[in-house]
Design a protein around this motif. Structure first.
Motif, PDB file in Angstrom:
ATOM      1  N   ALA A 312      36.171  59.941  65.227  1.00 19.16           N
ATOM      2  CA  ALA A 312      35.010  59.095  65.519  1.00 19.16           C
ATOM      3  C   ALA A 312      34.232  58.711  64.259  1.00 19.16           C
ATOM      4  CB  ALA A 312      34.089  59.773  66.525  1.00 19.16           C
ATOM      5  N   PRO A 313      34.905  58.062  63.312  1.00 16.68           N
ATOM      6  CA  PRO A 313      34.183  57.616  62.111  1.00 16.68           C
ATOM      7  C   PRO A 313      33.298  56.424  62.453  1.00 16.68           C
ATOM      8  CG  PRO A 313      36.382  56.705  62.104  1.00 16.68           C
ATOM      9  CD  PRO A 313      36.294  57.588  63.321  1.00 16.68           C
ATOM     10  N   SER A 314      32.346  56.128  61.587  1.00 19.96           N
ATOM     11  CA  SER A 314      31.548  54.919  61.795  1.00 19.96           C
ATOM     12  C   SER A 314      32.220  53.697  61.171  1.00 19.96           C
ATOM     13  CB  SER A 314      30.153  55.102  61.199  1.00 19.96           C
ATOM     14  OG  SER A 314      30.236  55.410  59.814  1.00 19.96           O
ATOM     15  N   LEU A 315      33.190  53.954  60.278  1.00 14.83           N
ATOM     16  CA  LEU A 315      33.890  52.850  59.606  1.00 14.83           C
ATOM     17  C   LEU A 315      35.356  53.221  59.393  1.00 14.83           C
ATOM     18  CD1 LEU A 315      33.923  50.148  57.935  1.00 14.83           C
ATOM     19  CD2 LEU A 315      33.351  51.552  55.941  1.00 14.83           C
ATOM     20  N   ILE A 316      36.232  52.268  59.707  1.00 13.63           N
ATOM     21  CA  ILE A 316      37.647  52.392  59.346  1.00 13.63           C
ATOM     22  C   ILE A 316      37.975  51.272  58.366  1.00 13.63           C
ATOM     23  CG2 ILE A 316      40.025  52.258  60.174  1.00 13.63           C
ATOM     24  CD1 ILE A 316      39.038  53.340  62.870  1.00 13.63           C
ATOM     25  N   VAL A 317      38.583  51.648  57.249  1.00  9.96           N
ATOM     26  CA  VAL A 317      38.968  50.672  56.225  1.00  9.96           C
ATOM     27  C   VAL A 317      40.486  50.551  56.232  1.00  9.96           C
ATOM     28  CG1 VAL A 317      38.925  50.097  53.767  1.00  9.96           C
ATOM     29  CG2 VAL A 317      36.979  51.295  54.804  1.00  9.96           C
ATOM     30  N   LEU A 318      40.986  49.333  56.363  1.00 11.14           N
ATOM     31  CA  LEU A 318      42.425  49.098  56.294  1.00 11.14           C
ATOM     32  C   LEU A 318      42.811  48.818  54.856  1.00 11.14           C
ATOM     33  CD1 LEU A 318      43.110  46.843  59.440  1.00 11.14           C
ATOM     34  CD2 LEU A 318      43.160  49.340  59.241  1.00 11.14           C
ATOM     35  N   GLY A 319      43.787  49.573  54.342  1.00 15.07           N
ATOM     36  CA  GLY A 319      44.195  49.396  52.950  1.00 15.07           C
ATOM     37  C   GLY A 319      45.679  49.601  52.776  1.00 15.07           C
ATOM     38  N   GLY A 320      46.081  49.834  51.535  1.00 10.69           N
ATOM     39  CA  GLY A 320      47.488  50.093  51.229  1.00 10.69           C
ATOM     40  C   GLY A 320      48.375  48.875  51.324  1.00 10.69           C
ATOM     41  N   GLY A 321      47.774  47.664  51.383  1.00  6.79           N
ATOM     42  CA  GLY A 321      48.539  46.425  51.511  1.00  6.79           C
ATOM     43  C   GLY A 321      48.124  45.630  52.741  1.00  6.79           C
ATOM     44  N   LEU A 322      47.552  46.292  53.745  1.00  2.76           N
ATOM     45  CA  LEU A 322      47.108  45.592  54.962  1.00  2.76           C
ATOM     46  C   LEU A 322      46.065  44.537  54.642  1.00  2.76           C
ATOM     47  CD1 LEU A 322      46.826  48.608  57.455  1.00  2.76           C
ATOM     48  CD2 LEU A 322      48.710  46.980  57.211  1.00  2.76           C
ATOM     49  N   GLU A 323      45.346  44.757  53.545  1.00  4.06           N
ATOM     50  CA  GLU A 323      44.304  43.796  53.174  1.00  4.06           C
ATOM     51  C   GLU A 323      44.872  42.410  52.863  1.00  4.06           C
ATOM     52  OE1 GLU A 323      45.205  46.411  51.462  1.00  4.06           O
ATOM     53  OE2 GLU A 323      45.579  45.904  49.362  1.00  4.06           O
ATOM     54  N   ASP A 324      46.155  42.350  52.530  1.00  2.00           N
ATOM     55  CA  ASP A 324      46.754  41.046  52.203  1.00  2.00           C
ATOM     56  C   ASP A 324      46.880  40.141  53.431  1.00  2.00           C
ATOM     57  OD1 ASP A 324      46.954  41.778  49.552  1.00  2.00           O
ATOM     58  OD2 ASP A 324      48.992  42.554  49.752  1.00  2.00           O
ATOM     59  N   ALA A 325      46.770  40.721  54.612  1.00  4.00           N
ATOM     60  CA  ALA A 325      46.799  39.915  55.844  1.00  4.00           C
ATOM     61  C   ALA A 325      45.550  40.199  56.675  1.00  4.00           C
ATOM     62  CB  ALA A 325      48.063  40.216  56.642  1.00  4.00           C
ATOM     63  N   ALA A 326      44.460  40.520  56.007  1.00  6.83           N
ATOM     64  CA  ALA A 326      43.237  40.892  56.726  1.00  6.83           C
ATOM     65  C   ALA A 326      42.739  39.772  57.623  1.00  6.83           C
ATOM     66  CB  ALA A 326      42.154  41.279  55.718  1.00  6.83           C
ATOM     67  N   ASP A 327      42.915  38.524  57.188  1.00  3.49           N
ATOM     68  CA  ASP A 327      42.423  37.411  57.999  1.00  3.49           C
ATOM     69  C   ASP A 327      43.143  37.308  59.332  1.00  3.49           C
ATOM     70  OD1 ASP A 327      44.736  36.702  56.421  1.00  3.49           O
ATOM     71  OD2 ASP A 327      44.477  34.646  57.142  1.00  3.49           O
ATOM     72  N   VAL A 328      44.384  37.798  59.378  1.00  2.00           N
ATOM     73  CA  VAL A 328      45.153  37.781  60.616  1.00  2.00           C
ATOM     74  C   VAL A 328      44.923  39.065  61.409  1.00  2.00           C
ATOM     75  CG1 VAL A 328      47.489  37.677  61.596  1.00  2.00           C
ATOM     76  CG2 VAL A 328      46.902  36.301  59.564  1.00  2.00           C
ATOM     77  N   LEU A 329      44.935  40.194  60.719  1.00  2.00           N
ATOM     78  CA  LEU A 329      44.899  41.484  61.409  1.00  2.00           C
ATOM     79  C   LEU A 329      43.505  41.861  61.919  1.00  2.00           C
ATOM     80  CD1 LEU A 329      47.235  43.601  59.080  1.00  2.00           C
ATOM     81  CD2 LEU A 329      47.746  42.762  61.386  1.00  2.00           C
ATOM     82  N   LEU A 330      42.498  41.711  61.088  1.00  2.00           N
ATOM     83  CA  LEU A 330      41.180  42.231  61.464  1.00  2.00           C
ATOM     84  C   LEU A 330      40.650  41.663  62.782  1.00  2.00           C
ATOM     85  CD1 LEU A 330      39.220  42.579  58.085  1.00  2.00           C
ATOM     86  CD2 LEU A 330      40.058  44.394  59.573  1.00  2.00           C
ATOM     87  N   PRO A 331      40.630  40.354  62.961  1.00  2.00           N
ATOM     88  CA  PRO A 331      40.079  39.859  64.229  1.00  2.00           C
ATOM     89  C   PRO A 331      40.895  40.307  65.438  1.00  2.00           C
ATOM     90  CG  PRO A 331      41.009  38.053  62.920  1.00  2.00           C
ATOM     91  CD  PRO A 331      40.985  39.255  62.043  1.00  2.00           C
ATOM     92  N   ARG A 332      42.214  40.400  65.284  1.00  2.00           N
ATOM     93  CA  ARG A 332      43.055  40.814  66.412  1.00  2.00           C
ATOM     94  C   ARG A 332      42.861  42.298  66.732  1.00  2.00           C
ATOM     95  NH1 ARG A 332      45.585  36.465  64.216  1.00  2.00           N
ATOM     96  NH2 ARG A 332      46.930  35.182  65.597  1.00  2.00           N
ATOM     97  N   VAL A 333      42.792  43.122  65.699  1.00  2.00           N
ATOM     98  CA  VAL A 333      42.608  44.562  65.949  1.00  2.00           C
ATOM     99  C   VAL A 333      41.217  44.813  66.518  1.00  2.00           C
ATOM    100  CG1 VAL A 333      42.528  46.851  64.888  1.00  2.00           C
ATOM    101  CG2 VAL A 333      44.283  45.214  64.183  1.00  2.00           C
ATOM    102  N   ARG A 334      40.210  44.113  65.990  1.00  2.00           N
ATOM    103  CA  ARG A 334      38.849  44.285  66.538  1.00  2.00           C
ATOM    104  C   ARG A 334      38.820  43.939  68.031  1.00  2.00           C
ATOM    105  NH1 ARG A 334      36.520  41.256  61.447  1.00  2.00           N
ATOM    106  NH2 ARG A 334      35.922  43.005  60.097  1.00  2.00           N
ATOM    107  N   LYS A 335      39.420  42.826  68.389  1.00  2.00           N
ATOM    108  CA  LYS A 335      39.422  42.423  69.798  1.00  2.00           C
ATOM    109  C   LYS A 335      40.172  43.437  70.660  1.00  2.00           C
ATOM    110  CE  LYS A 335      40.655  38.695  72.976  1.00  2.00           C
ATOM    111  NZ  LYS A 335      41.265  39.634  73.939  1.00  2.00           N
ATOM    112  N   ALA A 336      41.320  43.892  70.140  1.00  2.00           N
ATOM    113  CA  ALA A 336      42.108  44.857  70.914  1.00  2.00           C
ATOM    114  C   ALA A 336      41.339  46.166  71.109  1.00  2.00           C
ATOM    115  CB  ALA A 336      43.436  45.112  70.204  1.00  2.00           C
ATOM    116  N   MET A 337      40.592  46.577  70.100  1.00  2.00           N
ATOM    117  CA  MET A 337      39.814  47.814  70.219  1.00  2.00           C
ATOM    118  C   MET A 337      38.651  47.621  71.203  1.00  2.00           C
ATOM    119  SD  MET A 337      39.926  49.341  66.316  1.00  2.00           S
ATOM    120  CE  MET A 337      39.069  50.862  66.724  1.00  2.00           C
ATOM    121  N   ARG A 338      38.047  46.434  71.171  1.00  2.00           N
ATOM    122  CA  ARG A 338      36.983  46.160  72.160  1.00  2.00           C
ATOM    123  C   ARG A 338      37.569  46.188  73.570  1.00  2.00           C
ATOM    124  NH1 ARG A 338      35.339  42.141  68.496  1.00  2.00           N
ATOM    125  NH2 ARG A 338      36.337  40.537  69.764  1.00  2.00           N
TER     126      ARG A 338
END
Length: 381
Positions: A312-338
């Motif tokens: 139960a962290p207050s922040l999760i940071v995606l790294g290790g290369g995932l940042e190269d597709a952050a524009d695609v991944l972040l909105p989709r993962v946020r929606k899926a988590m909601r």
């Protein structure tokens, strides 16, 4: 500063430390007046201390600059020479190794890289790592006497002493004491930790997590691991196992590791290039690529959902290369988590890119050498 029962030598060490630390955390030069206000010491005491720090090479007195609207002689100004002491950081993957040399502010001054000759042979790999440190030191224009400490970022479960306890896919590294081995090759104190732990540490120090205390730094896909900070400190758990979810057979950590979109976190540049091409295709609306992305998002969300209800962290940071597709991944993962009704964990991409674990290693060495570098902390009032 005076503390009852403390001799003059101890008082002087603490006062020197107070001044040095004030300059270290200052974003720019400080005047005598500013230092006096910060430290609560007399100007004469500060002048004596600054003279000694200038002589020792830690501090530079800058030219006096007239201030507009102020009469009289310009103020004396002082600045920390952050490059007076240097720190090394090494990252070891299954494919290659990188080293950086940084100053005590964490600014990278030199770096070196090479493919590994034989990852399955720890001694040969550590020889390569030591050689890279010296190459990075040379590029930094530094000398061995200014190199004060170093830290290693590597995969697997690494315990509090820097010993590799578990590493998926091979047992050849188990029991290797990384600090001891590096100290034999480059004579100075060494420390070691898991690369994702150091990614989390770096993100809170210089990246996007400075406003959070409970943070998870996640690398998911071809390579998988979680770095966990609780109340700002790395949580390693028993034998450094915390976050090594790639070993947890009940979790879907490895189920997509061979999918092209998951190669964002692969150590091989050619595989990462394939992954980037698949995300470009997804951005262009390619149905097959979008389906691959959806599968990857589902996998990431599954892991992060479990994480959001356990750590139960207050922040999760995606790294290790995932940042190269952050524009695609972040909105989709946020929606899926909601949609999964997870707690309101914030999700961000790393601000440090592929240097995150190296910067975290610099921070680790800096923290472990704090007293040796800056002197004793002032006693609490």
């Amino acid at each position: 500063m005076y503390v009852s029962g403390m001799n003059q030598s101890a008082v002087r060490r603490i006062n020197t430390s107070v001044i040095l630390r004030a300059l270290a955390v200052s974003a720019g030069p400080m005047t005598l007046t500013e230092l006096a206000e910060r430290a609560g010491l007399s100007r004469r005491t500060i002048e004596v201390i600054l003279d000694s720090l200038v002589e020792a090479g830690w501090v530079t007195e800058l030219d006096r600059v007239p201030t507009s609207g102020c009469a009289g002689r310009p103020a004396r100004r002082y600045e920390l020479r952050a490059e007076h002491a240097l720190l090394a950081a090494v990252r070891i993957t299954t494919l290659d190794a990188s080293a950086v040399v940084a100053d005590v502010r964490g600014r990278i001054l030199g770096r070196a890289y090479r493919p590994l000759r034989a990852y399955q042979d720890p001694q040969v790999t550590l020889d390569d790592a030591a050689a890279l440190v010296l190459e990075a030191l040379d590029e930094a224009g530094g000398s061995a006497d200014r190199l004060r400490a170093g830290a290693v970022a590597a995969g697997g479960a690494i315990d509090d002493d820097g010993v590799v306890r578990r590493l998926v896919h091979t047992t050849r590294w188990e029991g290797v004491n990384l600090p001891e081995e590096l100290t034999r090759r480059v004579r100075m104190p060494w420390f070691a930790d898991n690369d994702t732990n150091l990614g989390a540490l770096a993100e809170r120090w210089r990246g996007v997590a400075g406003d959070h205390d409970n943070v998870v730094w996640a690398m998911l896909g071809n390579r998988t691991g979680l770095g966990i900070l609780i109340r700002g400190a790395v949580h390693r758990g028993l034998d450094g196992a915390a976050g090594e979810i790639v070993e947890a057979v009940s979790m879907p950590a490895g189920s997509v590791q061979d999918r092209p979109v998951a190669w964002l976190t692969a150590p091989e540049p050619a595989l990462r290039a394939v992954a980037l091409d698949r995300f470009d295709a997804a951005r262009a609306g390619d149905a097959t690529a979008l389906a691959e992305v959806d599968e990857f998002v589902e996998n990431i969300t599954s892991i992060l959902t479990t994480l959001s209800w356990t750590v139960a962290p207050s922040l999760i940071v995606l790294g290790g290369g995932l940042e190269d597709a952050a524009d695609v991944l972040l909105p989709r993962v946020r929606k899926a988590m909601r949609d999964a009704r997870t707690p309101g964990v914030e999700l961000r991409a790393t601000g440090l890119g592929r240097d995150a674990d190296l910067i975290g290693a610099v921070k680790m060495a800096l923290d472990r050498m704090d007293t040796e570098l800056f002197g004793p902390l002032a006693p609490s009032a």
